[in-house]
Design an enzyme around this catalytic site. Structure first.
Site, short mmCIF file in Angstrom:
data_model
loop_
_atom_site.label_atom_id
_atom_site.label_comp_id
_atom_site.label_asym_id
_atom_site.label_seq_id
_atom_site.Cartn_x
_atom_site.Cartn_y
_atom_site.Cartn_z
N GLY A 1 -5.69 7.59 -4.00
CA GLY A 1 -4.40 8.04 -4.51
C GLY A 1 -4.02 9.44 -4.06
N HIS B 1 7.68 -7.41 -1.77
CA HIS B 1 7.40 -6.63 -0.56
C HIS B 1 8.40 -7.00 0.54
CE1 HIS B 1 3.81 -4.73 -1.97
NE2 HIS B 1 3.00 -5.76 -1.87
N ARG C 1 6.15 5.31 1.52
CA ARG C 1 5.00 6.23 1.68
C ARG C 1 4.81 6.48 3.17
NH1 ARG C 1 -1.27 4.92 -0.23
NH2 ARG C 1 -1.90 7.09 -0.45
N GLY D 1 2.13 2.39 -2.98
CA GLY D 1 2.15 2.88 -4.36
C GLY D 1 2.83 1.91 -5.32
N THR D 2 2.86 0.63 -4.94
CA THR D 2 3.47 -0.41 -5.77
C THR D 2 2.91 -0.41 -7.20
OG1 THR D 2 3.29 -1.69 -3.73
CG2 THR D 2 4.09 -2.86 -5.68
N THR D 3 1.58 -0.33 -7.29
CA THR D 3 0.90 -0.40 -8.59
C THR D 3 1.38 0.74 -9.50
OG1 THR D 3 -0.99 -1.10 -7.25
CG2 THR D 3 -1.41 -0.73 -9.58
N LYS E 1 0.80 -1.23 0.00
CA LYS E 1 0.00 0.00 0.00
C LYS E 1 0.84 1.29 0.00
CE LYS E 1 -3.20 -1.26 -0.72
NZ LYS E 1 -3.34 -2.06 -2.01
P1 A3P Z 1 -5.04 4.80 -1.31
O1 A3P Z 1 -5.67 3.60 -0.69
O2 A3P Z 1 -4.52 5.77 -0.29
O3 A3P Z 1 -5.89 5.45 -2.33
P2 A3P Z 1 -0.20 -0.45 -3.62
O4 A3P Z 1 -0.15 -0.27 -5.10
O5 A3P Z 1 1.16 -0.53 -2.99
O6 A3P Z 1 -1.10 -1.55 -3.24
O7 A3P Z 1 -0.78 0.90 -3.03
C1 A3P Z 1 -2.12 1.28 -3.30
C2 A3P Z 1 -2.25 2.75 -3.03
O8 A3P Z 1 -1.67 3.47 -4.14
C3 A3P Z 1 -3.71 3.18 -2.96
O9 A3P Z 1 -3.73 4.30 -2.09
C4 A3P Z 1 -3.98 3.55 -4.40
O10 A3P Z 1 -5.10 4.38 -4.58
C5 A3P Z 1 -2.68 4.26 -4.76
N1 A3P Z 1 -2.44 4.28 -6.21
C6 A3P Z 1 -2.58 3.27 -7.10
N2 A3P Z 1 -2.28 3.68 -8.33
C7 A3P Z 1 -1.95 4.99 -8.23
C8 A3P Z 1 -1.56 5.98 -9.19
N3 A3P Z 1 -1.46 5.70 -10.47
N4 A3P Z 1 -1.29 7.22 -8.72
C9 A3P Z 1 -1.40 7.52 -7.41
N5 A3P Z 1 -1.76 6.63 -6.47
C10 A3P Z 1 -2.04 5.37 -6.87
#
Ligand code: A3P
Length: 333
Positions: free
Chosen positions: A291, A132, A155, A71-73, A69
């Site tokens: 996000g 992770h 983060r 910002g991996t994605t 969580k």
């Molecule tokens: P929130 O739950 O605060 O919105 P991970 O990818 O590590 O699982 O983290 C997910 C978090 O990154 C979520 O945060 C998600 O909304 C945010 N996120 C995913 N894609 C994003 C993007 N392209 N830009 C900004 N934040 C992003």
């Protein structure tokens, strides 16, 4: 890849090891055990051990490391686009049809889960792979491989905590009750959740990046939000594939930033529908919630936030690592 995947059976030795660690059940989730200072569920620990034993890095590998969580994605989408920018134009990007977690797979949580030993030599190079795991858990083959690079995205803990809670709620089975914030907050502070504690995770990569900045790039989600084009260029420079003057003039950096923006990815069908089965099942849509920086104000009461902020200052101490908990967003909604 799956055709030549071998499978290693979970043996009695593993069950014994897990029981010896005296696992406990901190919240309404599954049993967690502390292995070498880090918390794991049984499936995740087995996957980690299989990964450590069988993974062989090669020089061109790019390893994306994060705490869940963080910002991996986003990091996966950006790195995939930067690395593959000569293979396809932005309007033909595979990201338009596939969720980033399918394009950049997790190592322990996906490729090596359930005892699988994947044939990752079959992957096209450079291989972009995600983990992770904390720095000290990376197999020596990654750490000793002279050119293999690691990018870490960090983060602030208040937004990580908030994001975890929403993610769990979005993916939970209907039969499991919702917890209040208090119990998970306590366990987060104590570090008792998969891959925790948070602090050791960040500091491990932070210290490694100070020691060997050619090998480990340390990035912050909050900086991505402030200036994404600068971060895109930083990643490209670090990977030894900087944007040329022509690419910059043509606006390619901005195009990649737009392609990977939250708004764009969230609205694609491939991210609105479907799910991924790692060591747990998650809806693609649950990786795109808000996000934002500072959304914790809508979940975490001020007294808890102060406690976590103090804890962060205490844990990071004189390390030089600081994380912004407010960004530009203010106010409870
Ligand atoms: P929130 O739950 O605060 O919105 P991970 O990818 O590590 O699982 O983290 C997910 C978090 O990154 C979520 O945060 C998600 O909304 C945010 N996120 C995913 N894609 C994003 C993007 N392209 N830009 C900004 N934040 C992003």
């Amino acid at each position: 890849m799956s055709s030549s995947t071998e499978v290693e059976q979970k043996d009695d030795h593993f069950e014994e090891l897990f029981q010896r660690l005296q696992p406990k059940k901190p919240v309404a989730g599954s049993l967690l055990a502390n292995y070498q200072g880090v918390w794991f569920g049984a499936d995740l620990l087995q996957a980690t051990l299989t990964f450590q034993k069988h993974f062989k890095a090669i020089d061109s590998d790019i390893i994306l490391a994060t705490m869940p969580k963080s910002g991996t994605t986003w990091l996966k989408a950006l790195t995939f686009s930067i690395v593959n920018r000569n293979n396809h134009s932005v309007d033909e990007s595979p990201l338009l049809f596939s969720n980033p977690h399918h394009l950049v797979p997790f190592l322990e949580m996906y490729l090596y889960k359930d005892g699988n030993i994947p044939d990752i030599d079959a992957m096209p190079c450079p291989r972009i792979l995600a983990t992770h795991l904390p720095y000290q858990f990376l197999p020596s083959t990654i750490l000793d491989c002279s050119n293999c690079r690691i990018i870490y995205l960090c983060r602030n803990p208040l937004d990580v905590f908030t994001s975890i809670l929403h993610f769990v709620r979005q993916n939970r089975s209907a039969s499991r009750p919702l917890e209040s914030v208090d119990v998970p907050f306590e366990t987060f502070c104590q570090g008792i959740y998969p891959y925790g504690p948070f602090w050791d995770h960040c500091l491990g990569y932070w210290n490694a990046s100070l020691k060997d900045p050619q090998k480990v790039l340390f990035l912050k989600y909050e900086d991505f939000k402030k200036n994404i084009t600068c971060s895109v260029k930083k990643i490209a420079d670090f990977l030894g594939h900087p944007f040329s003057a022509e690419e910059e003039e043509a606006g390619l950096v901005e195009e990649i930033a737009m392609l990977c923006s939250f708004e764009n990815l969230q609205n694609l069908n491939c991210n609105k529908e479907g799910e991924i089965q790692t060591v747990f099942r998650a809806k693609h849509s649950s990786f795109f919630r808000k996000g934002e920086v500072g959304d914790w104000v809508n979940l975490v009461p001020p007294s808890m936030a102060n406690r976590l902020e103090k804890l962060m200052q205490e844990k990071f101490g004189e390390s030089g690592l600081t994380l912004d908990i407010h960004g530009n967003s203010v106010g409870r909604r």
